[in-house]
Design a protein around this motif. Structure first.
Motif, PDB file in Angstrom:
ATOM      1  N   ASN A 151       0.829  -1.224   0.000  1.00 20.28           N
ATOM      2  CA  ASN A 151       0.000   0.000   0.000  1.00 20.28           C
ATOM      3  C   ASN A 151       0.853   1.259   0.000  1.00 20.28           C
ATOM      4  N   GLN A 152       2.052   1.155  -0.586  1.00 19.89           N
ATOM      5  CA  GLN A 152       2.914   2.336  -0.639  1.00 19.89           C
ATOM      6  C   GLN A 152       2.228   3.478  -1.379  1.00 19.89           C
ATOM      7  N   LEU A 153       2.424   4.667  -0.879  1.00 22.05           N
ATOM      8  CA  LEU A 153       1.740   5.817  -1.450  1.00 22.05           C
ATOM      9  C   LEU A 153       2.466   6.383  -2.656  1.00 22.05           C
ATOM     10  N   ALA A 154       1.667   6.816  -3.637  1.00 22.66           N
ATOM     11  CA  ALA A 154       2.254   7.453  -4.813  1.00 22.66           C
ATOM     12  C   ALA A 154       1.919   8.936  -4.855  1.00 22.66           C
ATOM     13  N   HIS A 155       0.899   9.338  -4.090  1.00 22.94           N
ATOM     14  CA  HIS A 155       0.438  10.723  -4.195  1.00 22.94           C
ATOM     15  C   HIS A 155       0.138  11.286  -2.814  1.00 22.94           C
ATOM     16  N   TRP A 156       0.374  12.585  -2.687  1.00 18.01           N
ATOM     17  CA  TRP A 156       0.148  13.263  -1.414  1.00 18.01           C
ATOM     18  C   TRP A 156      -1.268  13.095  -0.895  1.00 18.01           C
ATOM     19  N   LYS A 157      -2.283  13.070  -1.795  1.00 14.88           N
ATOM     20  CA  LYS A 157      -3.688  13.015  -1.354  1.00 14.88           C
ATOM     21  C   LYS A 157      -3.959  11.789  -0.490  1.00 14.88           C
ATOM     22  N   MET A 182       7.384   7.743   0.751  1.00 14.35           N
ATOM     23  CA  MET A 182       6.370   8.129  -0.217  1.00 14.35           C
ATOM     24  C   MET A 182       6.930   8.501  -1.576  1.00 14.35           C
ATOM     25  N   LEU A 183       8.071   9.110  -1.607  1.00 13.36           N
ATOM     26  CA  LEU A 183       8.480   9.757  -2.837  1.00 13.36           C
ATOM     27  C   LEU A 183       9.612   9.038  -3.539  1.00 13.36           C
ATOM     28  N   GLY A 184       9.470   8.906  -4.858  1.00 10.57           N
ATOM     29  CA  GLY A 184      10.471   8.164  -5.597  1.00 10.57           C
ATOM     30  C   GLY A 184      11.239   8.986  -6.612  1.00 10.57           C
ATOM     31  N   LYS A 185      10.984  10.284  -6.673  1.00  6.86           N
ATOM     32  CA  LYS A 185      11.673  11.101  -7.669  1.00  6.86           C
ATOM     33  C   LYS A 185      12.966  11.625  -7.078  1.00  6.86           C
ATOM     34  N   SER A 186      14.075  11.450  -7.756  1.00  5.59           N
ATOM     35  CA  SER A 186      15.321  11.873  -7.121  1.00  5.59           C
ATOM     36  C   SER A 186      16.380  12.296  -8.119  1.00  5.59           C
ATOM     37  N   ILE A 187      17.115  13.312  -7.741  1.00 11.65           N
ATOM     38  CA  ILE A 187      18.362  13.618  -8.416  1.00 11.65           C
ATOM     39  C   ILE A 187      19.349  13.798  -7.289  1.00 11.65           C
ATOM     40  N   GLY A 188      20.261  12.823  -7.181  1.00 13.96           N
ATOM     41  CA  GLY A 188      21.075  12.662  -5.986  1.00 13.96           C
ATOM     42  C   GLY A 188      21.734  13.907  -5.445  1.00 13.96           C
ATOM     43  N   GLU A 214       5.097  17.831  -8.795  1.00 14.95           N
ATOM     44  CA  GLU A 214       3.660  17.981  -9.031  1.00 14.95           C
ATOM     45  C   GLU A 214       2.991  16.632  -9.298  1.00 14.95           C
ATOM     46  N   LEU A 215       3.760  15.696  -9.848  1.00 17.72           N
ATOM     47  CA  LEU A 215       3.214  14.355 -10.097  1.00 17.72           C
ATOM     48  C   LEU A 215       2.797  13.666  -8.801  1.00 17.72           C
ATOM     49  N   VAL A 216       3.430  14.040  -7.689  1.00 20.55           N
ATOM     50  CA  VAL A 216       3.064  13.413  -6.410  1.00 20.55           C
ATOM     51  C   VAL A 216       2.290  14.372  -5.510  1.00 20.55           C
ATOM     52  N   GLY A 217       1.761  15.470  -6.115  1.00 22.96           N
ATOM     53  CA  GLY A 217       0.830  16.288  -5.352  1.00 22.96           C
ATOM     54  C   GLY A 217       1.312  17.668  -4.931  1.00 22.96           C
TER      55      GLY A 217
END
Ligand SMILES: [Zn+2]
Length: 351
Positions: free
Chosen positions: A270-276, A291-297, A338-341
């Motif tokens: 049930n990992q979350l993809a969006h802030w909502k 929660m968040l998977g977007k990264s630039i190290g 914005e993709l994650v809220g």
């Protein structure tokens, strides 16, 4: 301030117990792992209260590291670090003591790997090798000399407890990374997944580079940071953690959140993809998960270590910092958030 992070969240272990579809020894292993997690959390709270009262050397060292960090960030005078890898892998001999006993060293820095006859699980060897890979990752990409960037010895413990279904960074003195053997039915051992090692190691780095509390939004941010840095080695957090019979590829899938496992005995990821979805969780219990998977190290590392994160930083504050640090890539990073809220609510009471 980190309290104690366990890679397998409480809700997952509770679900396995509640479903009751596994052999009794697995249920018992999950129950005792849960009890141990609770004990660790409460002892960390006591340790933090005590540290605040007595100001022991560990707290002083951390404060010194944070103040050096703030100075370096301000004056841009970071010296080229020396390479001081110093690993010790202890064999807990199935003890669940806190801290674990140090009377049996499995491998010390520069020593030989141990034979399969001596340790058929290979956990000590995997741990020793994984620590080097993780240390080297932070050294190579972020010029970080160990967890505190001052060559802190990397003490770790394998064979913690009996069928212990977790791995954790203990967040207290003596600082350690601790690994269970798994129950063998659902969970494998926890030492051969580099992303698990990197996740726990990052908690250490967060502890020495930011004042983030391990509760509510800042606790969830702490967890997300650990997952993001672990993701740099693998999109799948805990890949290989499940045994062959489990319908699952990992503990969390950062690329496709919510698809890491789906098994009658364990439940569905049930990992979350969006802030909502974030507010639906009981954040005080599981800190929201990663929660968040977007990264630039490098941008994330700069945000983490730049001395601008507050003790109770929100996701909104962190995202704003990341966008600001991204410079000419700011718009792209903003779109990714914005993709994650994003923009998230700025209020700390939104939970
Ligand atoms: Zn964690």
């Amino acid at each position: 301030m980190t309290i104690c992070c366990c890679i397998v969240p409480e809700y997952l272990l509770k679900t396995i117990v509640e479903k009751g579809k596994t052999p009794q020894h697995v249920i018992h292993a999950c129950q005792s792992t849960l009890e141990n997690s609770k004990h660790l959390q409460s002892s960390r709270v006591e340790a933090i209260v005590s540290a605040q009262r007595q100001s022991p050397s560990e707290a002083e060292e951390r404060e010194a590291a944070l103040s050096t960090l703030a100075y370096d960030a301000k004056h841009r005078t970071v010296a080229r670090p020396t390479h001081q890898l110093n690993r010790t892998v202890y064999d807990s001999q199935n003890s669940r003591d806190d801290p674990p006993p140090r009377d049996k060293i499995a491998i010390k820095e520069g020593g030989a790997l141990i034979s399969e006859a001596e340790d058929p699980t290979k956990n000590a060897n995997e741990c020793y090798i994984g620590l080097k890979k993780t240390y080297d990752f932070f050294f190579k990409f972020f010029q970080r000399n160990s967890i505190n960037s001052r060559g802190m010895p990397l003490d770790s413990f394998v064979h913690f407890g009996v069928h212990f279904n977790n791995a954790f960074w203990n967040g207290s003195s003596p600082i350690s990374l601790v690994f269970g053997d798994g129950d063998g039915i659902l969970f494998n051992g926890f030492t051969d997944e580099l992303d698990v090692m990197a996740h726990e190691y990052t908690h250490g780095v967060v502890q020495y580079t930011s004042p983030l509390n391990y509760t509510f939004q800042s606790g969830s941010l702490n967890e997300s940071l650990a997952d993001v840095f672990a993701t740099m080695s693998n999109w799948l957090i805990g890949e290989g953690i499940w045994t062959a019979g489990v319908n699952g590829s990992a503990l969390r899938d950062m690329k496709n959140p919510g698809t890491a496992y789906d098994d009658d005995r364990i439940g569905k990821d049930n990992q979350l993809a969006h802030w909502k979805d974030f507010k639906k969780l009981d954040i005080s219990l599981d800190n929201g998960g990663g929660m968040l998977g977007k990264s630039i190290g490098s941008i994330w590392y700069k945000a983490l270590t730049g001395g601008k994160l507050g003790r109770d930083a929100t996701f909104k504050e962190f995202a704003d910092l990341i966008i600001k640090n991204a410079g000419k890539h700011g718009d792209e990073i903003k779109e990714a958030w914005e993709l994650v809220g994003y923009p998230f609510p700025d209020s700390k009471s939104e939970l």
